[in-house]
Structure formats: C-alpha cells, structure tokens
Design a protein around this motif. Structure first.
Motif, PDB file in Angstrom:
ATOM      1  N   MET A  44       0.709  -1.257  -0.057  1.00  0.00           N
ATOM      2  CA  MET A  44       0.061   0.046  -0.004  1.00  0.00           C
ATOM      3  C   MET A  44       0.845   1.303   0.118  1.00  0.00           C
ATOM      4  O   MET A  44       0.543   2.122  -0.795  1.00  0.00           O
ATOM      5  CB  MET A  44      -0.881   0.044   1.296  1.00  0.00           C
ATOM      6  CG  MET A  44      -1.973   1.289   1.233  1.00  0.00           C
ATOM      7  SD  MET A  44      -3.060   0.958   2.749  1.00  0.00           S
ATOM      8  CE  MET A  44      -2.080   0.871   3.737  1.00  0.00           C
ATOM      9  N   VAL A  45       1.875   1.264   0.933  1.00  0.00           N
ATOM     10  CA  VAL A  45       2.644   2.347   0.759  1.00  0.00           C
ATOM     11  C   VAL A  45       3.430   2.572  -0.454  1.00  0.00           C
ATOM     12  O   VAL A  45       3.949   3.680  -1.069  1.00  0.00           O
ATOM     13  CB  VAL A  45       3.763   2.192   2.135  1.00  0.00           C
ATOM     14  CG1 VAL A  45       4.740   3.415   1.844  1.00  0.00           C
ATOM     15  CG2 VAL A  45       3.255   2.232   3.384  1.00  0.00           C
ATOM     16  N   LEU A  46       3.922   1.781  -0.919  1.00  0.00           N
ATOM     17  CA  LEU A  46       4.593   1.610  -2.373  1.00  0.00           C
ATOM     18  C   LEU A  46       3.628   2.067  -3.479  1.00  0.00           C
ATOM     19  O   LEU A  46       4.266   3.017  -4.219  1.00  0.00           O
ATOM     20  CB  LEU A  46       5.049   0.346  -2.717  1.00  0.00           C
ATOM     21  CG  LEU A  46       5.720   0.080  -4.062  1.00  0.00           C
ATOM     22  CD1 LEU A  46       6.990   0.989  -4.340  1.00  0.00           C
ATOM     23  CD2 LEU A  46       6.160  -1.118  -4.804  1.00  0.00           C
ATOM     24  N   ILE A  47       2.305   1.650  -3.496  1.00  0.00           N
ATOM     25  CA  ILE A  47       1.419   2.115  -4.537  1.00  0.00           C
ATOM     26  C   ILE A  47       1.308   3.694  -4.153  1.00  0.00           C
ATOM     27  O   ILE A  47       1.104   4.426  -5.158  1.00  0.00           O
ATOM     28  CB  ILE A  47       0.267   1.568  -4.325  1.00  0.00           C
ATOM     29  CG1 ILE A  47       0.526  -0.005  -4.748  1.00  0.00           C
ATOM     30  CG2 ILE A  47      -0.946   1.971  -5.128  1.00  0.00           C
ATOM     31  CD1 ILE A  47      -0.720  -0.882  -4.639  1.00  0.00           C
ATOM     32  N   VAL A  48       1.144   4.248  -2.964  1.00  0.00           N
ATOM     33  CA  VAL A  48       0.604   5.531  -2.593  1.00  0.00           C
ATOM     34  C   VAL A  48       1.962   6.381  -3.191  1.00  0.00           C
ATOM     35  O   VAL A  48       1.586   7.306  -3.607  1.00  0.00           O
ATOM     36  CB  VAL A  48       0.369   5.888  -1.141  1.00  0.00           C
ATOM     37  CG1 VAL A  48       0.288   7.222  -0.761  1.00  0.00           C
ATOM     38  CG2 VAL A  48      -0.932   5.128  -0.887  1.00  0.00           C
ATOM     39  N   VAL A  49       3.143   5.973  -2.773  1.00  0.00           N
ATOM     40  CA  VAL A  49       4.439   6.667  -3.330  1.00  0.00           C
ATOM     41  C   VAL A  49       4.286   6.701  -4.734  1.00  0.00           C
ATOM     42  O   VAL A  49       4.782   8.049  -5.033  1.00  0.00           O
ATOM     43  CB  VAL A  49       5.697   6.180  -2.631  1.00  0.00           C
ATOM     44  CG1 VAL A  49       6.886   6.704  -3.335  1.00  0.00           C
ATOM     45  CG2 VAL A  49       5.488   6.274  -0.913  1.00  0.00           C
ATOM     46  N   LEU A  50       4.211   5.877  -5.366  1.00  0.00           N
ATOM     47  CA  LEU A  50       4.296   5.836  -6.841  1.00  0.00           C
ATOM     48  C   LEU A  50       3.136   6.790  -7.441  1.00  0.00           C
ATOM     49  O   LEU A  50       3.581   7.481  -8.294  1.00  0.00           O
ATOM     50  CB  LEU A  50       4.070   4.548  -7.211  1.00  0.00           C
ATOM     51  CG  LEU A  50       5.185   3.596  -7.523  1.00  0.00           C
ATOM     52  CD1 LEU A  50       4.890   2.098  -7.945  1.00  0.00           C
ATOM     53  CD2 LEU A  50       6.373   4.224  -8.059  1.00  0.00           C
ATOM     54  N   ALA A  51       1.789   6.711  -6.823  1.00  0.00           N
ATOM     55  CA  ALA A  51       1.023   7.597  -7.333  1.00  0.00           C
ATOM     56  C   ALA A  51       1.302   9.166  -7.047  1.00  0.00           C
ATOM     57  O   ALA A  51       1.020   9.925  -7.842  1.00  0.00           O
ATOM     58  CB  ALA A  51      -0.594   7.529  -6.460  1.00  0.00           C
ATOM     59  N   LEU A  52       1.820   9.286  -5.936  1.00  0.00           N
ATOM     60  CA  LEU A  52       2.174  10.781  -5.344  1.00  0.00           C
ATOM     61  C   LEU A  52       3.242  11.193  -6.242  1.00  0.00           C
ATOM     62  O   LEU A  52       3.394  12.590  -6.473  1.00  0.00           O
ATOM     63  CB  LEU A  52       2.413  10.787  -4.110  1.00  0.00           C
ATOM     64  CG  LEU A  52       1.416  10.770  -2.975  1.00  0.00           C
ATOM     65  CD1 LEU A  52       1.928  10.816  -1.557  1.00  0.00           C
ATOM     66  CD2 LEU A  52       0.256  11.783  -3.061  1.00  0.00           C
ATOM     67  N   ALA A  68      -3.950  -3.722 -11.547  1.00  0.00           N
ATOM     68  CA  ALA A  68      -3.574  -2.722 -10.384  1.00  0.00           C
ATOM     69  C   ALA A  68      -4.975  -2.622  -9.271  1.00  0.00           C
ATOM     70  O   ALA A  68      -4.633  -2.494  -8.182  1.00  0.00           O
ATOM     71  CB  ALA A  68      -3.886  -1.356 -11.142  1.00  0.00           C
ATOM     72  N   ILE A  69      -6.111  -2.655  -9.917  1.00  0.00           N
ATOM     73  CA  ILE A  69      -7.303  -2.622  -8.862  1.00  0.00           C
ATOM     74  C   ILE A  69      -7.279  -3.844  -8.110  1.00  0.00           C
ATOM     75  O   ILE A  69      -7.177  -3.659  -6.784  1.00  0.00           O
ATOM     76  CB  ILE A  69      -8.534  -2.660  -9.830  1.00  0.00           C
ATOM     77  CG1 ILE A  69      -8.795  -1.612 -10.677  1.00  0.00           C
ATOM     78  CG2 ILE A  69      -9.901  -2.942  -8.910  1.00  0.00           C
ATOM     79  CD1 ILE A  69      -9.824  -1.687 -11.629  1.00  0.00           C
ATOM     80  N   LEU A  70      -6.858  -4.941  -8.407  1.00  0.00           N
ATOM     81  CA  LEU A  70      -6.767  -6.083  -7.690  1.00  0.00           C
ATOM     82  C   LEU A  70      -5.748  -5.888  -6.724  1.00  0.00           C
ATOM     83  O   LEU A  70      -5.841  -6.519  -5.515  1.00  0.00           O
ATOM     84  CB  LEU A  70      -6.281  -7.289  -8.634  1.00  0.00           C
ATOM     85  CG  LEU A  70      -6.216  -8.694  -7.834  1.00  0.00           C
ATOM     86  CD1 LEU A  70      -7.328  -9.269  -7.259  1.00  0.00           C
ATOM     87  CD2 LEU A  70      -5.857  -9.942  -8.924  1.00  0.00           C
ATOM     88  N   VAL A  71      -4.438  -5.564  -6.953  1.00  0.00           N
ATOM     89  CA  VAL A  71      -3.425  -5.490  -6.076  1.00  0.00           C
ATOM     90  C   VAL A  71      -3.687  -4.269  -5.103  1.00  0.00           C
ATOM     91  O   VAL A  71      -3.527  -4.521  -3.824  1.00  0.00           O
ATOM     92  CB  VAL A  71      -2.206  -4.963  -6.704  1.00  0.00           C
ATOM     93  CG1 VAL A  71      -1.073  -4.512  -5.751  1.00  0.00           C
ATOM     94  CG2 VAL A  71      -1.715  -6.127  -7.862  1.00  0.00           C
ATOM     95  N   VAL A  72      -4.445  -3.372  -5.289  1.00  0.00           N
ATOM     96  CA  VAL A  72      -4.721  -2.259  -4.369  1.00  0.00           C
ATOM     97  C   VAL A  72      -5.876  -2.790  -3.527  1.00  0.00           C
ATOM     98  O   VAL A  72      -5.820  -2.557  -2.236  1.00  0.00           O
ATOM     99  CB  VAL A  72      -5.357  -0.979  -5.028  1.00  0.00           C
ATOM    100  CG1 VAL A  72      -5.985  -0.150  -4.021  1.00  0.00           C
ATOM    101  CG2 VAL A  72      -4.013  -0.440  -5.757  1.00  0.00           C
TER     102      VAL A  72
END
Length: 307
Positions: free
Chosen positions: A47-55, A281-285
């Motif tokens: 979750m942290v990795l996905i949020v960092v990539l999005a930001l 991507a939806i599945l992983v999140v």
C-alpha cells in the motif's frame, strides 16, 4: 491549583507528559502486535509503495503524455522497450495511464471512505448514546440503506447528479455508511455500560463530553479497521461506476481505462495489456487494503490474534 489561585502549570505539564507517555506506549504495543501479522505487513508495504508511486507520478513521468494530441505511439501497440505496458487506443503509454490513474482511484477510494466513516460513526455513536425513539429512527434509516443495493443506489445517484469526480465520491460515501453505523452502535452500547461512563454522568459530564472524551476514543480502533476494509470496497465501486461511464471523462482512472478498453475493441484486437494492466492494478490495491484491514482486526480483537 497554587496558593495564589493560579493554575498549577507544573502539574498540568506533568499530566500532559504522562498522557504523552501512555500514547507512546500504546503505539509501541500496537506496532509490535501489527508486525506479528505477516500478511498485514505485506499489505502495508504494498500500500505504501502504491501511494508513493501515485504521489510521485508528476516527478517520474511527463503529464503531457496524457494529451492525445501529443502522443508518439501507435494505436494499441504491444509492450516493447519503448512502451513497457503497450499503448491505448490513442497511442498513449498504458504505464503512464496506470500511474496517473492511481491518483484518481486512490483519491476517490479514500475520500469516499472518509465520508462514509464519518456518517456511520456519527449515526452509530448518536444511536448508541441517546437510545429511545431517536435511536429507533436512526436505525430504521440505517436498515433502509442496508436493504437497498449499494451499487444500484450509487448508479442512480451518479446518473442524477451527472458524471464528475465529486459525484462519484458522494455516491459511494452516501451509500456505504450503514454497515459501519451498525458496528459502531453495538460498540457504543458496550462502552456505555462501563463504570467510568457512570462516574462521568454522576460528575455532571454532558452528552458531548461523554461522546467525544469517552465513547469515541474507545470505538476508534473499530473505525480504523473498518476504514481500511472500506477503502477496498470504495476503489472497486469507483472502478465499477467509471466502467459504466458514470465517472469524470476528463480524468484518468483505472475504471475509466477498462471502460475505454472495452469500447475501443481491445478484446477484438487482442490488446490484452490494455485490459489486464488496470484490472491487476485494482486487484493489487484491493488486496493490500484488505490485508491491512484484516491485520488491524486481529490486532484490535484479542480473540483473533492467534490466527
């Protein structure tokens, strides 16, 4: 109080220091228990990795690549060294769309969840604290929202209010609070039966003081766990509404990508990368938020810690 009638600042400072130490100790215990949940740690890391990539999307990519008038790729081009995840029907990089789409999908998921949790917590605490006919009225309204299909109601609201980001957030948030209200009401009733609430009432504490100083802190762990689980449902709901064409067409989201892939005939052309990537991507999140939510449930519920 000092001999001069002024507040004892030393006593106040020591009281605040004790309270701060207790909070630090509670956070330390929480993190120690959470680290024992391996799936929770894995979900939190993802979750942290996905949020960092999005930001970091504006720093890692060029936003001009989202403009269909400035694309350099071919229509539905297969993955290659130039486009690692291929291109869409307009020649834009799917990897670029995934990174920028994460911002909208996560924004809608988190914002809609906060709205739902706020409504559910307010209704649950009010119903559990006041009781009587007022609680009966709130619970009948809650039952009405529980009985109605959330997705159908969200689709109806989005269709009436018009396609936009705000509409999606309101539609998901307004239709997702009922289950939380039930949970918070049950926990509030349990807290209301504890002796320190009786002492607070005997000392003259008002309703606001009881609900904010005693009830709310004791139901917050349940709210936190429910929030983490609800984000996953909100992300799925946003993807569904966007796939049905009820999202903001001017913004990139994973559900919108699936909708455009379907309407552009990606299946007919064999452009699996255009459909598979946003779906994964939806599945992983959803998986990451679900793992975190289950781990939080295990930490806050002693009966689940051994599982």
């Amino acid at each position: 109080m000092s001999t001069t009638g002024a507040p004892d600042t030393a006593g106040l400072a020591s009281g605040r220091a004790v309270a701060w130490e207790r909070r630090k100790a509670a956070l330390t215990r929480f993190w120690r228990d959470y680290r024992r949940q391996r799936v929770g740690v894995a979900g939190l890391t993802g979750m942290v990795l996905i949020v960092v990539l999005a930001l970091a999307a504006p720093l890692l990519t060029d936003e001009s690549g989202l403009d269909v008038t400035q694309v350099t790729g071919e229509r539905l081009e297969a993955p290659s060294a130039r486009f690692l995840l291929g291109t869409d029907e307009s020649g834009r990089s799917v990897l670029l769309l995934i990174l920028w789409g994460a911002r909208i999908s996560l924004l809608v998921g988190v914002t809609a969840t906060l709205l739902a949790m706020g409504i559910g917590t307010l209704v649950g605490i009010a119903a559990g604290h006041f009781g009587g006919w007022f609680a009966g009225l709130l619970m009948r309204i809650t039952d009405w929202f529980i009985v109605l299909p959330r997705l159908v109601l969200a689709i109806a609201l989005a269709a009436v209010l018009g396609p936009s980001l705000t509409t999606i957030i309101v539609a998901i948030g307004v239709t997702s609070w009922a289950g939380t209200a039930r949970l918070i009401r049950a926990q509030t009733l349990a807290v209301e039966a504890r002796p320190y609430l009786e002492r607070a009432r005997a000392l003259g504490a008002g309703h606001w003081h009881q609900m904010t100083r005693h009830v709310l802190p004791n139901v917050m762990p349940l709210v936190l766990a429910s929030t983490t689980l609800e984000v996953a449902s909100a992300v799925l709901a946003e993807a569904t509404l966007a796939f049905l064409g009820l999202g903001d067409p001017s913004r990139i989201s994973w559900g919108g990508m699936l909708s455009r892939a379907n309407s552009s005939g990606a299946i007919t052309y064999g452009a699996w990368w255009y459909l598979l990537t946003p779906g994964l991507a939806i599945l992983v999140v959803v998986l990451c938020f679900t793992l975190c939510g289950r781990a939080l449930e295990a930490v806050f519920n002693p009966r689940l810690r051994g599982r």
